[in-house]
Design a protein around this motif. Structure first.
Motif, PDB file in Angstrom:
ATOM      1  N   THR A  93      36.615  45.992  33.982  1.00 33.21           N
ATOM      2  CA  THR A  93      35.176  45.617  34.217  1.00 33.21           C
ATOM      3  C   THR A  93      34.186  46.602  34.097  1.00 33.21           C
ATOM      4  N   ASP A 100      39.952  47.863  39.374  1.00 29.80           N
ATOM      5  CA  ASP A 100      39.902  46.056  39.197  1.00 29.80           C
ATOM      6  C   ASP A 100      40.598  45.612  40.284  1.00 29.80           C
ATOM      7  N   HIS A 113      33.277  39.943  39.251  1.00 28.40           N
ATOM      8  CA  HIS A 113      32.904  40.006  37.939  1.00 28.40           C
ATOM      9  C   HIS A 113      32.944  38.704  37.477  1.00 28.40           C
TER      10      HIS A 113
END
Length: 205
Positions: free
Chosen positions: A74, A116, A124
């Protein structure tokens, strides 16, 4: 009598002509369908990672569906978000076709699980407009995700600034029987129309 014989000959000649035409059309279609059918590149490697709820997900759980698999992180500044944005557009097209989630599943695997977390991936997903009814985001340990990346023939290397060097041709199209049928470039080079066409075709197989 002669006229009747001529009519009879014309009938049989016409019938034979139609049979020959049907045979030619059938053979042509057989060659055409074989030529346009996506080849099987290899078997998709199986793996088990965790979804955002922390539950184990086996890749073969989605057998029976066409899958588009991307490897991302991300914090990626360019290629990953562009690819995901294009996949969101595909998501909308597939929803309109009525095959989203039912026949098609998107799978995103992060290769940066330390950053993440499930919470980061959820934010996200929300920010990108990901519909998780047909799109699964997966993570695992660093070792687990590295193993999955390598099993797909991908390359990922973490840099000192936290970014990653990774292969850009790493978007995998997997059919309902767990065969890899195509691999696409990510980012700006992702051929979105081609991907939609291929997914739709496989969903009909």
């Amino acid at each position: 009598m002669e006229t009747a014989q001529k009519r009879n000959n014309l009938f049989w000649n016409g019938l034979i002509g139609l049979m020959i035409l049907a045979f030619i059309v059938g053979v042509a279609y057989w060659f055409w369908s074989g030529y346009t059918k996506l080849p099987v590149l290899n078997r998709a490697p199986n793996f088990t990672l965790q979804n955002l709820a922390g539950e184990n997900v086996n890749f073969t759980d989605y057998n029976g569906k066409v899958r588009l698999v991307e490897f991302i992180y991300t914090n990626c500044p360019d290629i990953c978000p562009v690819t995901t944005a294009k996949m969101v557009n595909l998501q909308k097209d597939l929803q309109e076709k009525g095959i989203w989630a039912d026949k098609v599943q998107f799978v995103s695997v992060t290769f940066d699980p330390e950053y993440d977390t499930a919470e980061v991936l959820q934010k996200h997903a929300d920010a990108m407009g990901i519909d998780q009814s047909g799109w699964t985001l997966l993570r695992g340990t660093v070792e687990e995700t590295q193993k999955v990346v390598e099993s797909y023939g991908n390359f990922v290397e973490k840099q000192s600034d936290g970014t990653f060097i990774h292969a850009t041709r790493s978007l995998y199209l997997v059919d309902a029987k767990n065969n890899v049928r195509k691999v696409y470039y990510m980012g700006e080079e992702m051929p979105i129309d081609e991907v939609l066409h291929d997914i739709t075709k496989l969903a009909k197989e």
